[in-house]
Design an enzyme around this catalytic site. Structure first.
Site, PDB file in Angstrom:
ATOM      1  NE  ARG A 117       1.410 -73.832 -16.468  1.00 64.66           N
ATOM      2  CZ  ARG A 117       1.991 -74.424 -15.426  1.00 64.66           C
ATOM      3  NH1 ARG A 117       2.847 -73.759 -14.692  1.00 64.66           N
ATOM      4  NH2 ARG A 117       1.706 -75.656 -15.127  1.00 64.66           N
ATOM      5  CD  GLU A 156       4.331 -76.687 -20.477  1.00 66.23           C
ATOM      6  OE1 GLU A 156       5.517 -76.824 -20.131  1.00 66.23           O
ATOM      7  OE2 GLU A 156       3.387 -76.935 -19.738  1.00 66.23           O
ATOM      8  CG  ASN A 170       4.238 -70.466 -15.573  1.00 70.02           C
ATOM      9  OD1 ASN A 170       3.449 -70.484 -14.627  1.00 70.02           O
ATOM     10  ND2 ASN A 170       4.884 -71.535 -15.997  1.00 70.02           N
ATOM     11  NE  ARG A 177       3.240 -82.658  -7.959  1.00 66.70           N
ATOM     12  CZ  ARG A 177       3.378 -82.052  -9.143  1.00 66.70           C
ATOM     13  NH1 ARG A 177       3.467 -82.753 -10.258  1.00 66.70           N
ATOM     14  NH2 ARG A 177       3.426 -80.735  -9.196  1.00 66.70           N
ATOM     15  CG  HIS A 195       2.198 -81.689 -17.554  1.00 63.81           C
ATOM     16  ND1 HIS A 195       2.510 -82.886 -16.955  1.00 63.81           N
ATOM     17  CD2 HIS A 195       2.897 -80.743 -16.912  1.00 63.81           C
ATOM     18  CE1 HIS A 195       3.369 -82.673 -15.970  1.00 63.81           C
ATOM     19  NE2 HIS A 195       3.620 -81.377 -15.916  1.00 63.81           N
ATOM     20  N   GLY A 225      11.934 -82.179 -19.730  1.00 63.94           N
ATOM     21  CA  GLY A 225      13.360 -82.267 -19.381  1.00 63.94           C
ATOM     22  C   GLY A 225      13.962 -83.640 -19.589  1.00 63.94           C
ATOM     23  N   GLY A 280       7.648 -82.746 -12.880  1.00 59.97           N
ATOM     24  CA  GLY A 280       6.281 -83.280 -12.889  1.00 59.97           C
ATOM     25  C   GLY A 280       6.166 -84.157 -14.117  1.00 59.97           C
TER      26      GLY A 280
HETATM   27  P1  AMP Z   1      11.433 -80.224 -16.433  1.00 58.64           P
HETATM   28  O1  AMP Z   1      10.510 -80.279 -15.248  1.00 58.64           O
HETATM   29  O2  AMP Z   1      10.719 -80.463 -17.734  1.00 58.64           O
HETATM   30  O3  AMP Z   1      12.278 -78.989 -16.458  1.00 58.64           O
HETATM   31  O4  AMP Z   1      12.450 -81.463 -16.285  1.00 58.64           O
HETATM   32  C1  AMP Z   1      13.315 -81.577 -15.199  1.00 58.64           C
HETATM   33  C2  AMP Z   1      13.922 -82.970 -15.189  1.00 58.64           C
HETATM   34  O5  AMP Z   1      14.572 -83.224 -16.439  1.00 58.64           O
HETATM   35  C3  AMP Z   1      14.973 -83.144 -14.100  1.00 58.64           C
HETATM   36  O6  AMP Z   1      14.820 -84.399 -13.459  1.00 58.64           O
HETATM   37  C4  AMP Z   1      16.273 -83.121 -14.879  1.00 58.64           C
HETATM   38  O7  AMP Z   1      17.268 -83.885 -14.267  1.00 58.64           O
HETATM   39  C5  AMP Z   1      15.882 -83.746 -16.185  1.00 58.64           C
HETATM   40  N1  AMP Z   1      16.859 -83.338 -17.212  1.00 58.64           N
HETATM   41  C6  AMP Z   1      17.027 -82.123 -17.734  1.00 58.64           C
HETATM   42  N2  AMP Z   1      18.070 -82.134 -18.612  1.00 58.64           N
HETATM   43  C7  AMP Z   1      18.559 -83.398 -18.624  1.00 58.64           C
HETATM   44  C8  AMP Z   1      19.610 -84.061 -19.321  1.00 58.64           C
HETATM   45  N3  AMP Z   1      20.394 -83.400 -20.175  1.00 58.64           N
HETATM   46  N4  AMP Z   1      19.794 -85.368 -19.097  1.00 58.64           N
HETATM   47  C9  AMP Z   1      19.010 -86.025 -18.228  1.00 58.64           C
HETATM   48  N5  AMP Z   1      18.002 -85.470 -17.548  1.00 58.64           N
HETATM   49  C10 AMP Z   1      17.762 -84.174 -17.743  1.00 58.64           C
END
Ligand code: AMP
Length: 395
Positions: free
Chosen positions: A89, A382, A7, A239, A178, A329, A210
């Site tokens: 990707r 992914e 990626n 965003r 996504h 996340g 995102g």
């Molecule tokens: P991603 O882009 O999928 O990696 O997601 C990132 C987002 O998920 C960020 O805003 C993180 O704060 C949130 N996140 C990741 N782990 C946790 C958790 N254990 N509790 C709450 N939010 C989380």
């Protein structure tokens, strides 16, 4: 088979070496600060090796990844011959790529042709592809597109109400992103919920930094919240998501800013970060909420409310919904956000089981047994989806 999943971003490159039999990553890592100075973080069996090495361009970074994978001390393969295929990707496939494809010269030209739709992403993806082709000649490579899953959207869902020549001349339309995640998660959700994927109505909420929502009907994307670019739709980490386009002109005039400057604000300084002034990271935001920070409380409320509105819209678009799935996340990990969203959904007969919702990063049905619609948390993967497509095409 061992599949290397790449990626490649403009200054970073994430990788995973996946064993297609066990479907486990045998090594993962990231090259950061490419073109600046360079760092490689390589992870094997929970152990993290950090190497500060010069990474002047992507080809050096791919070379460093291949060295790490074959290193005598912390490598996982004896030689590069053990890499059977590479899955890349690619962010934008335009209307040209409706599914994953084996990379050849014509595919490269097709990805180049989509570059003006994703000027920050596709050129970086291409650099990664070309570097791998040079360093691993003869190894089959596959391109997996973020947009491909959404190519099943009907005309009424992908068309903007602007003069038709903009579509005819420049292909301006909704593409959605996504897609690899929405496809992987909706399929898995159907399995976990015991639904027939080809006869089901599923709304996937991919809530990460995102964020996007997709309506998946009978296994096909029929609408999604991101648009020509990933800027449309939900409020995200940084965003803005949906806004009145007239705001761009208004700010430009009031603050004497260029379009580029305003687009930078909408992409990088807006969302929950811009609204709260605290952070784009929901963990920081939740800490601020717990301390009573009103901006953080309000920003979280706006974020939740927008997800709720998309769920309502897509339930209407599909004339019903069997399952609502949270991933990425925030969706996978944050019981508070899941619960806050579902509190609005009583009109759908949805009730959340607070004990079942008390989970993080695992597959779970979090609604009560008598909830009319199943609500689920399903971790996305992914990289595994890219590896599966790669094996299916070249295996
Ligand atoms: P991603 O882009 O999928 O990696 O997601 C990132 C987002 O998920 C960020 O805003 C993180 O704060 C949130 N996140 C990741 N782990 C946790 C958790 N254990 N509790 C709450 N939010 C989380």
């Amino acid at each position: 088979m061992k599949v290397l999943v790449i990626n490649c971003g403009s200054s970073s490159l994430k990788y995973q070496l996946i064993d297609s039999v066990t479907e486990q990553a045998v090594a993962t890592g990231i090259c950061e600060r490419i073109g600046i100075d360079g760092r490689l973080v390589h992870k094997v069996n929970g152990e993290k090796i950090t190497l500060d090495i010069a990474l002047p361009e992507h080809e050096t970074a791919i070379g460093a990844v291949l060295d790490a994978l074959t290193n005598k001390e912390y490598g996982v393969i004896a030689s590069l011959n053990e890499i059977d295929a590479v899955g890349h990707r690619v962010v934008h496939g335009g209307e040209h790529f409706t599914k994953s494809v084996v990379i050849d010269d014509e595919v490269i030209r097709g990805i180049e042709a989509c570059s003006d739709l994703a000027p920050l992403h596709n050129p970086a993806n291409l650099i990664g592809i070309n570097a791998c082709r040079k360093l691993m000649p003869g190894v089959p490579m596959v391109a997996v597109f973020d947009t491909a899953f959404h190519q099943t959207m009907p005309h009424k869902a992908y068309t903007y109400a602007i003069p038709k020549e903009y579509y005819e001349n420049y292909k301006i339309r909704r593409y959605g992103f996504h897609g690899t995640s929405h496809s992987f998660v909706s399929k898995r959700a159907a399995e976990v919920a015991g639904l027939d994927y080809n006869n089901s109505k599923i709304i996937v909420c991919h809530l990460g930094n995102g964020a996007s929502v997709t309506a998946v009907m009978n296994g096909k994307s029929v609408d999604t919240s991101m648009g020509l670019t990933p800027l449309e739709g939900l409020a995200m980490g940084t965003r803005s998501g949906d806004i009145d386009p007239a705001i761009v002109e208004f700010i430009a005039k009031k603050e004497n800013k260029t379009i580029d400057e305003i687009m930078n604000i909408l992409n990088k300084k807006s969302g929950v970060y811009g609204m709260s002034g605290v952070s784009s990271d929901f963990r920081d935001l939740e800490n601020a909420v717990n301390e009573g920070n009103q901006f953080a409380i309000d920003a979280t409320e706006v974020f939740v409310y927008k997800v709720v509105k998309y769920i309502g819209a897509y339930t209407a678009a599909m004339n019903g919904v069997d399952a609502i799935v949270f991933t990425a996340g925030l969706g996978e990990n944050d019981k508070i956000i899941r619960n806050s969203i579902c509190q609005y959904l009583g009109y759908l007969g949805i009730t959340i089981d607070q004990d079942k919702n008390n989970v993080r990063g695992v597959e779970a049905i979090v609604s009560t047994d008598d909830s009319k619609v199943k609500v689920m948390a399903i971790p996305t993967n992914e990289e595994l989806a890219i590896a599966r497509d790669t094996v299916a095409l070249v295996g």
